[in-house]
Design a protein around this motif. Sequence first.
Motif, PDB file in Angstrom:
ATOM      1  N   MET A 232      -4.713   1.672  -9.320  1.00 22.01           N
ATOM      2  CA  MET A 232      -3.685   1.021  -8.527  1.00 22.01           C
ATOM      3  C   MET A 232      -4.034  -0.444  -8.298  1.00 22.01           C
ATOM      4  O   MET A 232      -5.214  -0.817  -8.254  1.00 22.01           O
ATOM      5  N   PRO A 233      -3.030  -1.318  -8.138  1.00 19.95           N
ATOM      6  CA  PRO A 233      -3.302  -2.750  -7.947  1.00 19.95           C
ATOM      7  C   PRO A 233      -3.960  -3.030  -6.594  1.00 19.95           C
ATOM      8  O   PRO A 233      -3.592  -2.432  -5.571  1.00 19.95           O
ATOM      9  N   LEU A 234      -4.935  -3.943  -6.610  1.00 19.87           N
ATOM     10  CA  LEU A 234      -5.573  -4.373  -5.376  1.00 19.87           C
ATOM     11  C   LEU A 234      -4.522  -4.911  -4.410  1.00 19.87           C
ATOM     12  O   LEU A 234      -3.509  -5.478  -4.820  1.00 19.87           O
ATOM     13  N   PHE A 235      -4.790  -4.765  -3.126  1.00 18.04           N
ATOM     14  CA  PHE A 235      -3.966  -5.264  -2.026  1.00 18.04           C
ATOM     15  C   PHE A 235      -2.673  -4.481  -1.823  1.00 18.04           C
ATOM     16  O   PHE A 235      -2.125  -4.481  -0.730  1.00 18.04           O
ATOM     17  N   VAL A 236      -2.198  -3.799  -2.856  1.00 20.40           N
ATOM     18  CA  VAL A 236      -1.018  -2.954  -2.708  1.00 20.40           C
ATOM     19  C   VAL A 236      -1.437  -1.571  -2.236  1.00 20.40           C
ATOM     20  O   VAL A 236      -0.795  -0.955  -1.372  1.00 20.40           O
ATOM     21  N   ARG A 237      -2.537  -1.076  -2.783  1.00 20.04           N
ATOM     22  CA  ARG A 237      -2.933   0.306  -2.530  1.00 20.04           C
ATOM     23  C   ARG A 237      -3.265   0.612  -1.065  1.00 20.04           C
ATOM     24  O   ARG A 237      -2.996   1.724  -0.614  1.00 20.04           O
ATOM     25  N   PRO A 238      -3.824  -0.346  -0.268  1.00 17.73           N
ATOM     26  CA  PRO A 238      -4.027  -0.005   1.149  1.00 17.73           C
ATOM     27  C   PRO A 238      -2.717   0.289   1.880  1.00 17.73           C
ATOM     28  O   PRO A 238      -2.672   1.192   2.725  1.00 17.73           O
ATOM     29  N   PHE A 239      -1.660  -0.460   1.563  1.00 20.24           N
ATOM     30  CA  PHE A 239      -0.353  -0.196   2.168  1.00 20.24           C
ATOM     31  C   PHE A 239       0.145   1.196   1.774  1.00 20.24           C
ATOM     32  O   PHE A 239       0.614   1.968   2.616  1.00 20.24           O
ATOM     33  N   VAL A 240       0.044   1.504   0.478  1.00 15.63           N
ATOM     34  CA  VAL A 240       0.515   2.788  -0.032  1.00 15.63           C
ATOM     35  C   VAL A 240      -0.260   3.932   0.614  1.00 15.63           C
ATOM     36  O   VAL A 240       0.322   4.946   1.045  1.00 15.63           O
ATOM     37  N   TYR A 241      -1.567   3.761   0.707  1.00 14.21           N
ATOM     38  CA  TYR A 241      -2.415   4.832   1.252  1.00 14.21           C
ATOM     39  C   TYR A 241      -2.116   5.077   2.733  1.00 14.21           C
ATOM     40  O   TYR A 241      -2.019   6.220   3.178  1.00 14.21           O
ATOM     41  N   PHE A 242      -1.968   3.996   3.491  1.00 10.50           N
ATOM     42  CA  PHE A 242      -1.679   4.157   4.918  1.00 10.50           C
ATOM     43  C   PHE A 242      -0.332   4.850   5.131  1.00 10.50           C
ATOM     44  O   PHE A 242      -0.224   5.780   5.938  1.00 10.50           O
ATOM     45  N   ILE A 243       0.686   4.417   4.411  1.00 17.27           N
ATOM     46  CA  ILE A 243       2.007   5.042   4.544  1.00 17.27           C
ATOM     47  C   ILE A 243       1.961   6.510   4.141  1.00 17.27           C
ATOM     48  O   ILE A 243       2.544   7.371   4.802  1.00 17.27           O
ATOM     49  N   TYR A 244       1.232   6.800   3.064  1.00 17.04           N
ATOM     50  CA  TYR A 244       1.098   8.189   2.607  1.00 17.04           C
ATOM     51  C   TYR A 244       0.456   9.045   3.683  1.00 17.04           C
ATOM     52  O   TYR A 244       0.955  10.139   4.011  1.00 17.04           O
ATOM     53  N   ARG A 245      -0.638   8.558   4.245  1.00 13.82           N
ATOM     54  CA  ARG A 245      -1.354   9.341   5.256  1.00 13.82           C
ATOM     55  C   ARG A 245      -0.586   9.425   6.562  1.00 13.82           C
ATOM     56  O   ARG A 245      -0.481  10.493   7.168  1.00 13.82           O
ATOM     57  N   TYR A 246      -0.046   8.302   7.007  1.00 13.58           N
ATOM     58  CA  TYR A 246       0.538   8.258   8.335  1.00 13.58           C
ATOM     59  C   TYR A 246       1.931   8.880   8.392  1.00 13.58           C
ATOM     60  O   TYR A 246       2.297   9.499   9.399  1.00 13.58           O
ATOM     61  N   ILE A 247       2.695   8.714   7.315  1.00 14.12           N
ATOM     62  CA  ILE A 247       4.060   9.240   7.302  1.00 14.12           C
ATOM     63  C   ILE A 247       4.135  10.569   6.559  1.00 14.12           C
ATOM     64  O   ILE A 247       4.505  11.601   7.137  1.00 14.12           O
ATOM     65  N   PHE A 248       3.751  10.577   5.274  1.00 15.78           N
ATOM     66  CA  PHE A 248       3.956  11.769   4.447  1.00 15.78           C
ATOM     67  C   PHE A 248       2.964  12.888   4.773  1.00 15.78           C
ATOM     68  O   PHE A 248       3.298  14.065   4.621  1.00 15.78           O
ATOM     69  N   ARG A 249       1.745  12.530   5.226  1.00 15.62           N
ATOM     70  CA  ARG A 249       0.788  13.562   5.632  1.00 15.62           C
ATOM     71  C   ARG A 249       0.743  13.732   7.151  1.00 15.62           C
ATOM     72  O   ARG A 249      -0.177  14.334   7.685  1.00 15.62           O
ATOM     73  N   LEU A 250       1.738  13.172   7.837  1.00 11.60           N
ATOM     74  CA  LEU A 250       1.996  13.411   9.261  1.00 11.60           C
ATOM     75  C   LEU A 250       0.894  12.912  10.189  1.00 11.60           C
ATOM     76  O   LEU A 250       0.686  13.447  11.286  1.00 11.60           O
ATOM     77  N   GLY A 251       0.199  11.854   9.771  1.00 10.64           N
ATOM     78  CA  GLY A 251      -0.783  11.255  10.662  1.00 10.64           C
ATOM     79  C   GLY A 251      -0.176  10.753  11.958  1.00 10.64           C
ATOM     80  O   GLY A 251      -0.872  10.626  12.974  1.00 10.64           O
ATOM     81  N   ILE A 252       1.113  10.495  11.940  1.00 13.63           N
ATOM     82  CA  ILE A 252       1.813  10.034  13.134  1.00 13.63           C
ATOM     83  C   ILE A 252       1.711  11.042  14.274  1.00 13.63           C
ATOM     84  O   ILE A 252       1.814  10.684  15.455  1.00 13.63           O
ATOM     85  N   LEU A 253       1.464  12.321  13.934  1.00 11.23           N
ATOM     86  CA  LEU A 253       1.355  13.361  14.952  1.00 11.23           C
ATOM     87  C   LEU A 253       0.005  13.355  15.674  1.00 11.23           C
ATOM     88  O   LEU A 253      -0.187  14.100  16.634  1.00 11.23           O
ATOM     89  N   ASP A 254      -0.920  12.531  15.217  1.00 11.48           N
ATOM     90  CA  ASP A 254      -2.250  12.481  15.826  1.00 11.48           C
ATOM     91  C   ASP A 254      -2.312  11.566  17.045  1.00 11.48           C
ATOM     92  O   ASP A 254      -3.395  11.360  17.608  1.00 11.48           O
ATOM     93  N   GLY A 255      -1.177  11.011  17.460  1.00 15.81           N
ATOM     94  CA  GLY A 255      -1.136  10.251  18.702  1.00 15.81           C
ATOM     95  C   GLY A 255      -1.749   8.868  18.604  1.00 15.81           C
ATOM     96  O   GLY A 255      -1.950   8.319  17.520  1.00 15.81           O
ATOM     97  N   ARG A 256      -2.061   8.300  19.773  1.00 15.51           N
ATOM     98  CA  ARG A 256      -2.544   6.926  19.827  1.00 15.51           C
ATOM     99  C   ARG A 256      -3.883   6.763  19.110  1.00 15.51           C
ATOM    100  O   ARG A 256      -4.060   5.862  18.302  1.00 15.51           O
ATOM    101  N   GLN A 257      -4.847   7.660  19.425  1.00 13.18           N
ATOM    102  CA  GLN A 257      -6.145   7.563  18.738  1.00 13.18           C
ATOM    103  C   GLN A 257      -5.982   7.781  17.246  1.00 13.18           C
ATOM    104  O   GLN A 257      -6.674   7.163  16.438  1.00 13.18           O
ATOM    105  N   GLY A 258      -5.044   8.673  16.874  1.00 11.62           N
ATOM    106  CA  GLY A 258      -4.795   8.915  15.463  1.00 11.62           C
ATOM    107  C   GLY A 258      -4.263   7.686  14.755  1.00 11.62           C
ATOM    108  O   GLY A 258      -4.653   7.388  13.627  1.00 11.62           O
TER     109      GLY A 258
END
Length: 302
Positions: A232-258
């Motif tokens: 994956m291209p540098l600088f793009v992949r951190p955005f993709v990874y965060f969105i994948y984890r936080y939205i698609f893998r439901l990291g948003i459900l882990d609350g403020r500390q999450g």
Amino acid sequence: MINTHYTFIILTYNEELHLQRLLNSIKGLNANICILDSGSTDLTLQIAEIAGAQVKQHTFINHPQQWHYALEVFEIKTPWVICIDADQIVTAELRLQLLNFKDEEHQDINGIYFNRKNYFKGKWIKHGGYFPFYLLKMFRYGIGYSDLNENMDHRFIVPGKTVLWKNSCLVEENLKENNISFWIAKHNRYSDLLAYEEVERRLKLRTQTLVPKLWGSPDEHTAWLKQLWWQMPLFVRPFVYFIYRYIFRLGILDGRQGFIFHFLQAFWFRLIVDIKIKEIVDAPVMKKNITDNPEIKPHARN
């Protein structure tokens, strides 16, 4: 009666905050305990001595090399070893499984994956791909080994059959990371290791030990994901990874500390790694040093 089935191996460096907690969680298993320390200046060594552990010292380079040394230097007399980090705890359910473990009932198995619960600032990080999360922690001595093709992430490799213990787990909670300055400083050091490692992989100086497999063991699956990550291209992949984890893998459900954890670990840390990769690649002298001597790497520890 001394446990003849397995021995615990623990790495330490200034772990007075964690070591007694871990030792309490394995009390009653009557297993030998081997501790490899890398220069603790707090009460770690006194705690280990009181527990009757066998202690040796070794200068820290990185986790894979420290585990490799630990597996070489101690006189292990049991058929199995359990390699645990000092900031981990054996839960009651896992302790019961270990209490009932007998080598003769596992003759066709060479390794056992433990499930892990990861805590950050007192919060169980349950989502974002962090649970269930399997770590190869128990394996036959002389068969399993530390993967020295990794520079920061440490993992053990075991030829042959492995199993997952799904109904019990380790708890991992580094209380020092409750201080965000400690977390940032630690991961800044880790980003050096990871950036150098990836540059070495780009220069074909480092390869993966395991064959990447999408549907393989947990570590083979991780190897497959890493192979995808490196493409994956540098600088793009951190955005993709965060969105994948936080939205698609439901990291948003882990609350403020999450949110803090997923943002820092999935985005901030990965972005810092990418920035450092670019700096290394753009520095001809640094690139030449890596090419001429791949042993030149920064050091880091917990």
